[in-house]
Scaffold this active site. Structure first.
Site, PDB file in Angstrom:
ATOM      1  N   ARG A 121      55.941  11.386  14.937  1.00  0.00           N
ATOM      2  CA  ARG A 121      54.830  10.600  14.233  1.00  0.00           C
ATOM      3  C   ARG A 121      54.717  11.292  12.994  1.00  0.00           C
ATOM      4  NH1 ARG A 121      49.986   8.086  17.536  1.00  0.00           N
ATOM      5  NH2 ARG A 121      49.472   7.286  15.456  1.00  0.00           N
ATOM      6  N   PRO A 163      47.834  17.135  20.963  1.00  0.00           N
ATOM      7  CA  PRO A 163      47.748  18.380  21.352  1.00  0.00           C
ATOM      8  C   PRO A 163      46.318  18.750  20.735  1.00  0.00           C
ATOM      9  CG  PRO A 163      49.525  18.217  19.516  1.00  0.00           C
ATOM     10  CD  PRO A 163      49.027  16.846  19.986  1.00  0.00           C
ATOM     11  N   GLU A 164      45.496  19.505  21.882  1.00  0.00           N
ATOM     12  CA  GLU A 164      44.303  19.985  21.680  1.00  0.00           C
ATOM     13  C   GLU A 164      44.275  21.296  21.901  1.00  0.00           C
ATOM     14  OE1 GLU A 164      41.261  17.406  23.085  1.00  0.00           O
ATOM     15  OE2 GLU A 164      42.025  15.486  22.565  1.00  0.00           O
TER      16      GLU A 164
END
Ligand SMILES: [Zn+2]
Length: 279
Positions: free
Chosen positions: A119, A2-3
């Site tokens: 993660r 995600p940016e």
């Protein structure tokens, strides 16, 4: 993964769902997500507290909370999604990869704020006050790449005399907040600049093209994903919406030359050897 675009979409969705709602209870299946305090402190501060507003600053989400009757101080819950984090309001707190959940008072639909994160690199902070400018965590961030677009002059001044690769400069959160590996690579492809070009060698025209392309790319990436379920690349069902990223060997969408993967400043970078000559 995600940016800025994905974090902005998350912020918009939370902004539509949270303000005015109050937290009933907090559970933290993975306390390592908490960067401040412990589970008991989070429960004490958040249970009974109401959401005031949701903001985004670079890749950080800021959830402003009005204190509960017992705990009258306002707080800001800050989230960073890192590689695989997702913060969403859902009807149930599904246990798989759930690291944090807050049950919301009232209403039968969308009753939980959930942080899912396979993660487990995402982070949460709880800071006193609701003025993000005063939060030390955010103090060293440069102007937001979307909300406070940088002029060509400002970028050129930051790159002046620098041997640093232009891609590394774009990803420096102290210079520009919000661009990551993918956005920086895609933007440089749009303007036809090799990502390893030393920043100090860009011409005035190149800085101008770059400065204009940054917010334009971000607005397009947000529009392309809005209204759809948010999937990150690598997840099942995720399509690859990028022009170059993870398309090594495929033809460049502009000229047809095979896309190459190189490593710049330690990060996998995708380039078109024709459109980004000099790489
Ligand atoms: Zn090309």
């Amino acid at each position: 993964m995600p940016e800025l675009p994905e974090v902005e979409i998350t912020a918009r969705r939370l902004r539509a769902a949270l303000p005015g709602r109050r937290i009933q209870s907090v559970i933290v299946p993975d306390p390592r997500i908490l960067q401040t305090g412990d589970v008991a402190e989070w429960q004490r501060r958040l249970e009974g507290a109401a959401f005031l507003g949701v903001r985004r600053r670079a890749k950080f989400l800021l959830l402003e909370m009005e204190g509960s009757d017992r705990e009258q101080r306002n707080h800001t819950l800050i989230a960073h999604l890192r590689m695989t984090g997702k913060l969403s309001v859902a009807r149930e707190a599904l246990p798989r990869s759930l690291r944090f959940a807050a049950e919301l008072e009232g209403g039968s639909r969308g009753a939980f704020l959930c942080f899912h994160d396979p993660r487990r690199l995402g982070q949460l902070w709880l800071m006193p006050g609701t003025a993000p400018a005063t939060l030390p965590l955010l103090a060293r961030l440069g102007p937001d790449a979307l909300e406070e677009p940088s002029s060509a002059e400002r970028l050129a001044a930051r790159g002046a005399g620098s041997r640093r690769a232009i891609k590394a400069l774009l990803m420096d959160q102290g210079i520009l907040g919000g661009l990551g590996n993918i956005c920086a690579g895609e933007i440089l492809f749009r303007v036809g600049l090799p990502p390893d070009r030393p920043a100090g060698e860009l011409t005035g025209t190149e800085w101008e093209r770059l400065a204009a392309a940054i917010p334009e790319y971000l607005r397009g990436a947000i529009a392309a994903q809005e209204g759809k379920p948010l999937h990150y690349l690598g997840e099942r069902d995720a399509l690859n919406p990028f022009a170059l990223y993870r398309h090594a060997g495929s033809p460049c969408p502009r000229c047809g030359a095979p896309i190459r993967r190189v490593v710049i400043a330690g990060r996998g970078t995708y380039v078109c050897p024709e459109c980004q000559k000099g790489s």
